[in-house]
Design a protein around this motif. Structure first.
Motif, PDB file in Angstrom:
ATOM      1  N   ALA B 147       0.842  -1.206   0.000  1.00  0.00           N
ATOM      2  CA  ALA B 147       0.000   0.000   0.000  1.00  0.00           C
ATOM      3  C   ALA B 147       0.874   1.252   0.000  1.00  0.00           C
ATOM      4  N   ASP B 148       0.452   2.275  -0.746  1.00  0.00           N
ATOM      5  CA  ASP B 148       1.154   3.568  -0.701  1.00  0.00           C
ATOM      6  C   ASP B 148       0.645   4.417   0.450  1.00  0.00           C
ATOM      7  N   VAL B 149      -0.636   4.275   0.735  1.00  0.00           N
ATOM      8  CA  VAL B 149      -1.298   5.057   1.775  1.00  0.00           C
ATOM      9  C   VAL B 149      -2.333   4.157   2.437  1.00  0.00           C
ATOM     10  N   ILE B 150      -2.486   4.298   3.761  1.00  0.00           N
ATOM     11  CA  ILE B 150      -3.582   3.607   4.449  1.00  0.00           C
ATOM     12  C   ILE B 150      -4.364   4.661   5.231  1.00  0.00           C
ATOM     13  N   LEU B 151      -5.608   4.874   4.827  1.00  0.00           N
ATOM     14  CA  LEU B 151      -6.440   5.859   5.516  1.00  0.00           C
ATOM     15  C   LEU B 151      -7.155   5.194   6.684  1.00  0.00           C
ATOM     16  N   VAL B 152      -7.211   5.905   7.800  1.00  0.00           N
ATOM     17  CA  VAL B 152      -7.967   5.400   8.943  1.00  0.00           C
ATOM     18  C   VAL B 152      -8.943   6.479   9.413  1.00  0.00           C
ATOM     19  N   GLY B 153     -10.034   6.036  10.029  1.00  0.00           N
ATOM     20  CA  GLY B 153     -11.025   6.977  10.549  1.00  0.00           C
ATOM     21  C   GLY B 153     -12.310   6.251  10.871  1.00  0.00           C
ATOM     22  N   VAL B 154     -13.211   6.950  11.558  1.00  0.00           N
ATOM     23  CA  VAL B 154     -14.485   6.317  11.908  1.00  0.00           C
ATOM     24  C   VAL B 154     -15.320   6.124  10.640  1.00  0.00           C
ATOM     25  N   SER B 155     -16.306   5.261  10.734  1.00  0.00           N
ATOM     26  CA  SER B 155     -17.212   4.990   9.620  1.00  0.00           C
ATOM     27  C   SER B 155     -17.841   6.293   9.096  1.00  0.00           C
ATOM     28  N   ARG B 156     -17.804   6.498   7.773  1.00  0.00           N
ATOM     29  CA  ARG B 156     -18.401   7.674   7.097  1.00  0.00           C
ATOM     30  C   ARG B 156     -17.612   8.966   7.291  1.00  0.00           C
ATOM     31  N   ALA B 195       2.492  -1.948  12.029  1.00  0.00           N
ATOM     32  CA  ALA B 195       3.774  -1.983  11.316  1.00  0.00           C
ATOM     33  C   ALA B 195       3.870  -0.905  10.232  1.00  0.00           C
ATOM     34  N   TRP B 196       2.750  -0.253   9.900  1.00  0.00           N
ATOM     35  CA  TRP B 196       2.731   0.647   8.739  1.00  0.00           C
ATOM     36  C   TRP B 196       2.430   2.086   9.126  1.00  0.00           C
ATOM     37  N   ARG B 197       2.856   2.471  10.320  1.00  0.00           N
ATOM     38  CA  ARG B 197       2.498   3.781  10.829  1.00  0.00           C
ATOM     39  C   ARG B 197       2.881   4.924   9.880  1.00  0.00           C
ATOM     40  N   HIS B 198       4.012   4.800   9.182  1.00  0.00           N
ATOM     41  CA  HIS B 198       4.488   5.880   8.311  1.00  0.00           C
ATOM     42  C   HIS B 198       3.584   6.089   7.097  1.00  0.00           C
ATOM     43  N   LYS B 199       2.738   5.092   6.789  1.00  0.00           N
ATOM     44  CA  LYS B 199       1.833   5.258   5.639  1.00  0.00           C
ATOM     45  C   LYS B 199       0.424   5.632   6.074  1.00  0.00           C
ATOM     46  N   LEU B 200       0.202   5.727   7.366  1.00  0.00           N
ATOM     47  CA  LEU B 200      -1.160   5.991   7.840  1.00  0.00           C
ATOM     48  C   LEU B 200      -1.500   7.472   7.725  1.00  0.00           C
ATOM     49  N   PHE B 201      -2.742   7.731   7.376  1.00  0.00           N
ATOM     50  CA  PHE B 201      -3.248   9.090   7.396  1.00  0.00           C
ATOM     51  C   PHE B 201      -4.678   9.043   7.935  1.00  0.00           C
ATOM     52  N   GLY B 202      -4.957   9.895   8.911  1.00  0.00           N
ATOM     53  CA  GLY B 202      -6.272   9.861   9.549  1.00  0.00           C
ATOM     54  C   GLY B 202      -7.246  10.852   8.943  1.00  0.00           C
ATOM     55  N   LEU B 203      -8.510  10.453   8.829  1.00  0.00           N
ATOM     56  CA  LEU B 203      -9.573  11.378   8.446  1.00  0.00           C
ATOM     57  C   LEU B 203     -10.521  11.519   9.632  1.00  0.00           C
ATOM     58  N   MET B 240      -5.412   9.137  17.173  1.00  0.00           N
ATOM     59  CA  MET B 240      -4.499   9.642  16.137  1.00  0.00           C
ATOM     60  C   MET B 240      -3.403  10.491  16.765  1.00  0.00           C
ATOM     61  N   ARG B 241      -3.765  11.317  17.739  1.00  0.00           N
ATOM     62  CA  ARG B 241      -2.760  12.151  18.412  1.00  0.00           C
ATOM     63  C   ARG B 241      -1.747  11.275  19.142  1.00  0.00           C
ATOM     64  N   ARG B 242      -2.276  10.323  19.927  1.00  0.00           N
ATOM     65  CA  ARG B 242      -1.384   9.421  20.680  1.00  0.00           C
ATOM     66  C   ARG B 242      -0.424   8.686  19.755  1.00  0.00           C
ATOM     67  N   SER B 243      -0.955   8.243  18.602  1.00  0.00           N
ATOM     68  CA  SER B 243      -0.141   7.433  17.680  1.00  0.00           C
ATOM     69  C   SER B 243       0.791   8.292  16.841  1.00  0.00           C
ATOM     70  N   GLY B 244       0.605   9.597  16.920  1.00  0.00           N
ATOM     71  CA  GLY B 244       1.469  10.484  16.153  1.00  0.00           C
ATOM     72  C   GLY B 244       1.255  10.387  14.654  1.00  0.00           C
ATOM     73  N   ILE B 245       0.048  10.015  14.215  1.00  0.00           N
ATOM     74  CA  ILE B 245      -0.174   9.976  12.765  1.00  0.00           C
ATOM     75  C   ILE B 245      -0.812  11.286  12.318  1.00  0.00           C
ATOM     76  N   ARG B 246      -0.522  11.672  11.093  1.00  0.00           N
ATOM     77  CA  ARG B 246      -1.081  12.901  10.549  1.00  0.00           C
ATOM     78  C   ARG B 246      -2.565  12.706  10.248  1.00  0.00           C
ATOM     79  N   TRP B 247      -3.335  13.756  10.411  1.00  0.00           N
ATOM     80  CA  TRP B 247      -4.759  13.637  10.104  1.00  0.00           C
ATOM     81  C   TRP B 247      -5.337  15.002   9.781  1.00  0.00           C
TER      82      TRP B 247
END
Lengths: 273, 273
Positions: B147-156, B195-203, B240-247
């Motif tokens: 994966a180049d990017v993995i988006l995370v966030g609540v449903s919808r 394992a993929w924290r550097h590719k995560l982006f939060g919405l 997201m803040r705790r994990s230090g991922i951008r969002w």
């Protein structure tokens, strides 16, 4: 000769600057290095962008190309005054003649997606994407009456990317349905589709190309064999002819070309034009 | 005042002419009627297009606007000579100055999608769409390393349309993964993603807006209640803040704006630039 640096400069996403710039650059046989500068919507950010552009000019010893779709007057002024690149101010070139032709002043407003969450058009587009996903690959027969288009064709003829593109770019609810050996034996379109013949559009493909595509997924399988691909394509095309539905071959076409042709042929009602 | 007719004229799909024309028209507060004229790639078709344009000019008593990205010299000549509309020949305006700047002649070649089935870039784009579909909504943990990017966030919160857009427009393999109550209880990102924290982006999204969106699907449900939406959003943002991922918050943003911001922040490696 080093690659020429090209900036896409915008107070919005820069998607238009990029699409336009890339289309122009496709007319030249040169190596380019592309840099996006989106959301440049304050004089401060304009000065930052200028530093980046002018730095390239100094270090590379040749003018970078700058495709701009800036509309904010203040931002534009900063760029026009200080830019050492070759500035292609694509909007300004046409806005002024249009003001004359239309007899109204332009709004100088940034982007077309402001307040997007309030826009009916945007809402419908997201709905269309959800619909197309839920109706990918014949997953659901439910609510086909609200589909704008239903694509049919053999597996890997291009139905899924085309459906998603029609939803994403044109806000169309595009279902897609595979034609499978069972349909060929019955010599009839899938029963769920018979009531919606006017919305059907067929995708076909050259059997050699199909065998290549399928072989990437399932090398050595009967599914991917040239013999089977020939049979499926021939049966599918015969069925489309018998059913009198419009169809095209996707073999050498991009998603964009397929979608544009479908819009021309089918004139879906929900489409603004 | 009747709506002004606008033609998008191209020897290819006309997508660039349309995007460019619409962006310019968004600067004017006028009613328009849009007509696509794609694939105008022979003098014969040019004469047909001319008849259509000039007919509008006569019957409506005002010049239609014509945004053209024609590059074929012969076709362009027919249009330039006979067009009674206001011709905005968008390419010609920039091609000649660019020929001077670059010291090379332009190719006058139509479209950028010729021989598309042979193009690596196009192949990768289709692969990316398939990947993003297979990895929608946490459907699969397999092959997340590609994966180049993995988006995370609540449903919808906008994950699915954004993933598909990144795949479709930028050829990125964009997975997306929902954050669910189980994750909040465990106070950790879904284990498959660690394992993929550097590719995560939060919405994320405003809870009121989220409740509206969810209520369209499941009115009156606990899932859609403002109270539950507030809780989920607050937990997700804390994680997201705790994990230090951008969002970012998608509340007032279009898919295009979200995608552009992600590209700016994440600089995915596979992206050409």
């Amino acid at each position: 000769m080093t690659a020429r640096t090209v900036f896409f400069l915008s107070d919005g996403t820069g998607i238009t600057a990029e699409a336009f710039g890339n289309a122009i650059l496709a007319q030249f046989d040169i190596a380019v290095r592309r840099v996006r500068l989106p959301f440049v919507d304050t004089p401060d950010k304009a000065h930052q962008a200028l530093r980046q552009i002018n730095h390239v000019c100094e270090t590379e010893g040749q003018r970078p190309l700058v495709f701009s779709t800036l509309v904010d007057r203040e931002v534009l002024e900063v760029i026009r005054t200080g830019c050492h690149g070759m500035l292609m101010d694509t909007f300004a070139t046409f806005v002024q003649p249009l003001e004359q032709e239309l007899g109204v002043k332009s709004l100088h407003r940034v982007g077309r997606f402001a307040d997007v969450s309030q826009s009916r058009e945007y809402h419908d587009r997201i709905e269309a994407i959800n619909f197309s996903l839920a109706h990918d690959d014949g997953q659901s027969d439910r609510d086909l009456q609200s589909a704008d288009v239903i694509l049919v064709g053999v597996s890997r003829s291009g139905k899924t990317p085309t459906s998603l593109y029609l939803a994403m770019q044109h806000g169309l609810k595009a279902a897609n349905y595979p034609l499978i050996p069972e349909d060929f034996e019955r010599r009839q379109l899938p029963p769920a589709l018979l009531a919606w013949r006017h919305k059907l559009f067929g995708l076909s493909i050259n059997p050699q190309r199909l065998a290549e595509i399928r072989s990437e997924r399932r090398p050595g399988s009967r599914y991917a064999s040239l013999e089977n691909c020939r049979m499926e394509v021939s049966e599918a095309e015969a069925m489309m002819r018998r059913s009198g539905i419009r169809w095209l071959s996707t073999t050498t076409k991009s998603i964009e070309e397929i979608a544009t042709t479908i819009l021309q042929e089918l004139h879906p009602q929900r489409l603004g034009y």
